[in-house]
Design an enzyme around this catalytic site. Structure first.
Site, PDB file in Angstrom:
ATOM      1  N   GLY A 218       0.822  -1.200   0.000  1.00 31.34           N
ATOM      2  CA  GLY A 218       0.000   0.000   0.000  1.00 31.34           C
ATOM      3  C   GLY A 218       0.860   1.255   0.000  1.00 31.34           C
ATOM      4  N   SER A 219       0.329   2.300   0.602  1.00 27.88           N
ATOM      5  CA  SER A 219       0.985   3.605   0.511  1.00 27.88           C
ATOM      6  C   SER A 219       2.292   3.697   1.289  1.00 27.88           C
ATOM      7  CB  SER A 219       0.031   4.699   0.995  1.00 27.88           C
ATOM      8  OG  SER A 219      -1.042   4.849   0.081  1.00 27.88           O
ATOM      9  N   THR A 220       2.605   2.712   2.148  1.00 32.49           N
ATOM     10  CA  THR A 220       3.924   2.744   2.799  1.00 32.49           C
ATOM     11  C   THR A 220       5.030   2.642   1.759  1.00 32.49           C
ATOM     12  OG1 THR A 220       3.942   0.339   3.174  1.00 32.49           O
ATOM     13  CG2 THR A 220       3.058   1.740   4.937  1.00 32.49           C
TER      14      THR A 220
END
Length: 488
Positions: A218-220
């Site tokens: 995801g956005s990590t």
């Protein structure tokens, strides 16, 4: 001597020679093979005739041995807080063998290691029972407990690393199992083992999610795309404006648009703003401009696409060869790239350590029964994925995420904290509940131990719209960081 007697004598001599050859073959050639044969019960009896050495956390044994009745195996393994420590220790069972640290250092723990020959000899001469050596870990008990309690009632994992050395400070997988329940050979042990197997337990408690499960990050993953952009010279610093519209049209598609969850500031946003607002459009555009080959090179410098040994094997995190639209989506962590929690902790640690990635490890030393050091680990550099200048620039942006952006639940007074939230969609047509991610680091100003953390929560027991990395995973990361920087 007549001819028949001579023939009998020669034949008997040949039989004696064959017998001598066979005895010597068994004693000297097949000895090791017979000694390690699983069907040689005497070897197993000797193995469990003595207490096993211990696995140590901060000077305290988290394992032990217990005498058993009604069996020729005299001792079986016991564990303190077995569920919490199982992702570190693995198990040692009279029936089902050994895994993880119990397996890797089995010869030290049983006392059979060649490096313990002198110790065994002294024990034999002084009449002492045979003793096993100890495995001293790098784990931090307070950090491990904070992670374990934070994941209570959830599926997920936590990995925490000292970025300056690579020492693993916490490694938690939930749900877990207690290795004590099947350490012996009774019918109850067999039933406990059976109940833990994945075909009988949908929760897969024996799966080490911190090391062996790969998730869409995801956005990590956007911090890695940001690092690649800085290292490839697409941007000079984190405050330079980009040139990506909102919405962003994915390359090589018939106008497929990608939007943002937070709108208003993402068009042409700098890396700082893009990380704070988690702008999909900016990081998809950067990944597309870097290209698939450049992104593979960047991710591999952080440890992707190869197994990591800590010394327990961790599954390889993956950034694959892909087409242009998929590569753009991978730049926001939502394509075919996958990462373990350990890998995302490594990414965070490298950024926090001014661009230097230290090799992760969780065994500090091996000790003989008399506590003499048999083997001492020396921290070693694994790679340098970023220049110090670019790493420090990215630190500044990640700290803005915690101070003003989506990661404010991880703020710690008086401590420099940087982070990035992530909500990873998965399943066919993204039908499953998202995974909640948070990666972060804490750098105490007083010279205390720094820490880099990755947290993933598989099921937040919440409605889809209420699942977020900042809401579910960040508080767990904060508790782990506080446990480390406060000294427990």
């Amino acid at each position: 001597m007549n001819k028949p007697m001579r023939r009998v004598a020669i034949f008997c001599g040949l039989l004696m020679l064959a017998l001598l050859l066979r005895v010597n073959w068994v004693q000297f050639v097949q000895a090791d093979e017979l000694q390690t044969d699983p069907n040689n019960r005497r070897v197993a009896i000797e193995r469990y005739a003595h207490p096993r050495g211990d696995i140590i956390v901060e000077g305290t044994a988290i394992t032990g041995s217990q005498e058993t009745d009604g069996t020729d195996f005299r001792h079986k393994r016991t564990y303190t807080d077995g569920e919490m420590w199982a992702p570190v220790t693995g198990f040692a069972s009279q029936v089902f063998g050994t895994t993880q640290l119990e397996s890797i250092y089995d010869s030290i723990l049983t006392g059979d290691d060649d490096r313990l020959f002198f110790s065994r000899t002294i024990d034999m001469l002084t009449g002492k029972d045979k003793q096993g050596g100890n495995v001293v870990t790098t784990l931090n008990e307070a950090a491990q407990r904070a992670a374990w309690e934070g994941l209570e009632g959830k599926k997920g994992a936590v990995a925490a690393i000292d970025p300056t050395t690579g020492a693993i400070l916490a490694l938690v997988s939930a749900p877990s199992y207690d290795p004590s329940t099947f350490a012996g050979g009774s019918s109850e042990d067999g039933e406990a083992w059976s109940g833990l197997q994945q075909e009988n337990n949908d929760n897969a408690p024996m799966l080490n999610r911190a090391l062996r499960e790969t998730y869409p990050p995801g956005s990590t993953f956007k911090v890695l795309t940001a690092a690649a952009a800085l290292e490839n010279g697409l941007l000079a610093d984190v405050d330079e404006s980009t040139d990506y519209p909102e919405p962003y049209v994915l390359p090589d598609t018939a106008g497929v648009e990608l939007g943002n969850q937070i709108t208003g500031r993402c068009e042409d946003a700098s890396l700082r703003i893009a990380l704070m607002d988690s702008c999909n459009t900016v990081f998809a555009g950067l990944s597309a401009d870097i290209g698939n080959e450049g992104m593979i090179e960047a991710t591999e410098s952080f440890g992707f696409n190869e197994e990591v040994f800590v010394p327990v094997r961790a599954a390889a995190s993956v950034y694959p060869e892909d087409n242009r639209p998929q590569n753009a989506m991978a730049g926001i962590g939502q394509a075919s790239n996958r990462a373990t929690p350990l890998q995302m902790a490594m990414v965070t640690a490298a950024i926090a350590n001014d661009g230097k990635l230290m090799e992760p490890y969780m065994v500090e030393k091996l000790e003989a029964p008399n506590l003499n050091v048999v083997e001492q680990h020396r921290p070693s550099e694994m790679s340098r994925p970023m220049s110090p200048e670019n790493a420090q620039s990215l630190q500044s942006a990640m700290e803005s995420v915690v101070e003003e952006g989506t990661g404010q639940n991880a703020r710690i007074d008086g401590v420099r904290v940087g982070g990035k939230t992530g909500t990873a969609q998965h399943g066919e047509d993204n039908e499953n509940l998202p995974y909640a991610w948070f990666i972060s680091y804490a750098m105490p100003e007083d010279g205390g131990t720094p820490v880099a953390v990755a947290v993933v929560v598989e099921d937040g027991s919440a409605e889809r719209d209420r699942i977020s990395g900042g809401g579910l995973a960040a508080p767990i990361a904060k508790a782990v960081m506080e446990a480390v920087v406060s000294g427990g």
